[in-house]
Enzyme design. Sequence first.
Site, PDB file in Angstrom:
ATOM      1  N   ARG A 110      37.039  52.921  50.513  1.00 41.79           N
ATOM      2  CA  ARG A 110      37.859  52.706  51.723  1.00 41.79           C
ATOM      3  C   ARG A 110      39.021  53.715  51.776  1.00 41.79           C
ATOM      4  O   ARG A 110      40.131  53.386  52.186  1.00 41.79           O
ATOM      5  CB  ARG A 110      38.431  51.280  51.765  1.00 41.79           C
ATOM      6  CG  ARG A 110      37.402  50.179  51.905  1.00 41.79           C
ATOM      7  CD  ARG A 110      36.688  50.234  53.256  1.00 41.79           C
ATOM      8  NE  ARG A 110      35.850  49.073  53.447  1.00 41.79           N
ATOM      9  CZ  ARG A 110      34.607  48.942  52.947  1.00 41.79           C
ATOM     10  NH1 ARG A 110      34.061  49.909  52.241  1.00 41.79           N
ATOM     11  NH2 ARG A 110      33.913  47.845  53.181  1.00 41.79           N
TER      12      ARG A 110
ATOM     13  N   SER B 167      37.437  43.028  56.876  1.00 38.63           N
ATOM     14  CA  SER B 167      38.176  42.722  55.643  1.00 38.63           C
ATOM     15  C   SER B 167      39.638  43.131  55.806  1.00 38.63           C
ATOM     16  O   SER B 167      39.924  44.261  56.183  1.00 38.63           O
ATOM     17  CB  SER B 167      37.592  43.498  54.468  1.00 38.63           C
ATOM     18  OG  SER B 167      36.247  43.156  54.275  1.00 38.63           O
TER      19      SER B 167
ATOM     20  N   GLU C  62      44.044  46.544  53.949  1.00 34.45           N
ATOM     21  CA  GLU C  62      43.128  47.614  54.362  1.00 34.45           C
ATOM     22  C   GLU C  62      43.582  48.265  55.674  1.00 34.45           C
ATOM     23  O   GLU C  62      43.659  49.489  55.754  1.00 34.45           O
ATOM     24  CB  GLU C  62      41.713  47.045  54.483  1.00 34.45           C
ATOM     25  CG  GLU C  62      40.663  48.054  54.097  1.00 34.45           C
ATOM     26  CD  GLU C  62      39.325  47.747  54.682  1.00 34.45           C
ATOM     27  OE1 GLU C  62      38.866  48.526  55.511  1.00 34.45           O
ATOM     28  OE2 GLU C  62      38.724  46.717  54.314  1.00 34.45           O
TER      29      GLU C  62
HETATM   30  N1  EPU Z   1      33.435  34.857  48.439  1.00 33.84           N
HETATM   31  C1  EPU Z   1      34.191  33.719  48.266  1.00 33.84           C
HETATM   32  N2  EPU Z   1      34.735  33.138  49.375  1.00 33.84           N
HETATM   33  C2  EPU Z   1      34.541  33.639  50.633  1.00 33.84           C
HETATM   34  C3  EPU Z   1      33.755  34.787  50.791  1.00 33.84           C
HETATM   35  C4  EPU Z   1      33.208  35.386  49.672  1.00 33.84           C
HETATM   36  O1  EPU Z   1      34.395  33.233  47.148  1.00 33.84           O
HETATM   37  O2  EPU Z   1      35.076  33.066  51.579  1.00 33.84           O
HETATM   38  C5  EPU Z   1      32.871  35.517  47.247  1.00 33.84           C
HETATM   39  C6  EPU Z   1      31.361  35.641  47.366  1.00 33.84           C
HETATM   40  O3  EPU Z   1      30.732  34.546  46.801  1.00 33.84           O
HETATM   41  C7  EPU Z   1      31.076  36.901  46.606  1.00 33.84           C
HETATM   42  C8  EPU Z   1      32.326  37.731  46.774  1.00 33.84           C
HETATM   43  O4  EPU Z   1      33.353  36.869  47.211  1.00 33.84           O
HETATM   44  O5  EPU Z   1      30.947  36.617  45.231  1.00 33.84           O
HETATM   45  C9  EPU Z   1      32.140  38.932  47.664  1.00 33.84           C
HETATM   46  O6  EPU Z   1      31.932  38.521  49.004  1.00 33.84           O
HETATM   47  P1  EPU Z   1      31.052  39.404  50.038  1.00 33.84           P
HETATM   48  O7  EPU Z   1      29.736  39.678  49.451  1.00 33.84           O
HETATM   49  O8  EPU Z   1      31.107  38.737  51.365  1.00 33.84           O
HETATM   50  O9  EPU Z   1      31.744  40.826  50.101  1.00 33.84           O
HETATM   51  P2  EPU Z   1      33.265  41.294  50.110  1.00 33.84           P
HETATM   52  O10 EPU Z   1      33.532  41.994  48.828  1.00 33.84           O
HETATM   53  O11 EPU Z   1      34.187  40.192  50.490  1.00 33.84           O
HETATM   54  C10 EPU Z   1      32.763  43.707  51.052  1.00 33.84           C
HETATM   55  C11 EPU Z   1      33.371  44.612  52.079  1.00 33.84           C
HETATM   56  C12 EPU Z   1      32.843  44.252  53.471  1.00 33.84           C
HETATM   57  C13 EPU Z   1      31.329  44.400  53.468  1.00 33.84           C
HETATM   58  C14 EPU Z   1      30.743  43.462  52.365  1.00 33.84           C
HETATM   59  C15 EPU Z   1      29.262  43.645  52.197  1.00 33.84           C
HETATM   60  C16 EPU Z   1      35.564  45.265  51.262  1.00 33.84           C
HETATM   61  C17 EPU Z   1      37.050  45.093  51.380  1.00 33.84           C
HETATM   62  N3  EPU Z   1      34.825  44.489  52.059  1.00 33.84           N
HETATM   63  O12 EPU Z   1      33.240  42.389  51.309  1.00 33.84           O
HETATM   64  O13 EPU Z   1      33.379  45.214  54.383  1.00 33.84           O
HETATM   65  O14 EPU Z   1      30.778  44.065  54.726  1.00 33.84           O
HETATM   66  O15 EPU Z   1      31.354  43.787  51.090  1.00 33.84           O
HETATM   67  O16 EPU Z   1      28.983  44.885  51.621  1.00 33.84           O
HETATM   68  O17 EPU Z   1      35.108  46.082  50.470  1.00 33.84           O
HETATM   69  C18 EPU Z   1      35.190  45.622  55.885  1.00 33.84           C
HETATM   70  O18 EPU Z   1      35.537  46.538  55.134  1.00 33.84           O
HETATM   71  O19 EPU Z   1      35.830  45.358  56.948  1.00 33.84           O
HETATM   72  C19 EPU Z   1      34.054  44.784  55.527  1.00 33.84           C
HETATM   73  C20 EPU Z   1      33.695  43.724  56.241  1.00 33.84           C
END
Ligand code: EPU
Length: 346
Positions: free
Chosen positions: A169, A240, A336
């Site tokens: 990012r 995010s 972000e």
């Molecule tokens: N989780 C929770 N609670 C929640 C949501 C998620 O405990 O409410 C846990 C999930 O169980 C999982 C972990 O958090 O273990 C990661 O969650 P998720 O797979 O949804 O991905 P993320 O790391 O929260 C990132 C990117 C997203 C992208 C997704 C999928 C960043 C800051 N965000 O989210 O990007 O769509 O991975 O690749 O890196 C964005 O940048 O705007 C964005 C949406």
Amino acid sequence: MANLPAAVHCGVDLQPFNSLAISAKAQYYSKVSDLVTLREMLHWCASEHLPLLLLGGGSNLVFCGDWPGLVLQYADTDIRLVADEGEDLLVRAGAGVEWHRFVLTASQRGWYGIENLALIPGSVGAAPVQNIGAYGVELESVVASVEVVDIQSGALTVLSKADCQFGYRDSVFKQAAKDQYVITAVTFRLAKQFSPVLTYPALIEVLPSTQPTPQQLIDAIIAVRQNKLPDPAVIPNVGSFFKNPVVNGQTAAQLKHQFPDMPMYPAADRCQKLPAAWLIDRAGWRGRSLGPVAMHDRQALVLTNPGRGDGHDVLALAQAVAADVLSMFGVALEMEPQCVGVSDGD
Ligand code: EPU
């Protein structure tokens, strides 16, 4: 102002131009789609000593007040195949192309590699700034070069992928070259052969087979996103709100000891990336609101603005969430989106 250029509008409400739907005023606003007019606008802005804000899709901004200067959008929407290099194709898209439309157009024309980035809000020109990424693919893996116009000199330059200094990012456009360029077009290196990236576990669950067609993959990405992420057109948000924090090996080991179920993903230099969503969820903020703004109930990392609050409401919630995460886990969250604008109290 006597010598206002024809392309400039005065006192424009920016609410329709930012996906958090924050109401803020631009002293001047202009949308241009060719280099000649762009240079005229940059020259006018400098000669009037006006602060310049470059706006893409407005999906990574928090307006913390009005913009006391010129808000400029570059709206070139041309998409064109520029070279055939055997297995790869070079495709150039104007900065004003809506990102999701570009993903769909590329797939329809048989240019592959960006299916996993479907439905990300924003424009092609904004995509390199924060190196957008999702479901195992980051923009940097498909960027060949970025065309930019130097804000001071008006000169057009082509930056190579290396020049862009992409990180998680992150890019040169957020660091050394911040406020230096207008991104006018991006050239992508896409593949003739479709080879899907299916590393993200939740994808497998919604795909009809492990050898999907490009359209099936795009549909699966859309389904996964729609299941968790609110549509900014319905519930205003910027995706995010925080980056996933990276901690060193020692801190990671201590956290694992204290919180055995905390998910962690290996990062460079023996560091670990922690999911901010999990930290926020555990800190009790998933689905919780503060005034008109809230942390989304299906993805705790997404800050939403259902009550149409202003930038101060957004920052108050962000600070409250970050403070609780810090006191519970000792981990600092970094925002972000960018904060822009000036309020009466500043
Ligand atoms: N989780 C929770 N609670 C929640 C949501 C998620 O405990 O409410 C846990 C999930 O169980 C999982 C972990 O958090 O273990 C990661 O969650 P998720 O797979 O949804 O991905 P993320 O790391 O929260 C990132 C990117 C997203 C992208 C997704 C999928 C960043 C800051 N965000 O989210 O990007 O769509 O991975 O690749 O890196 C964005 O940048 O705007 C964005 C949406």
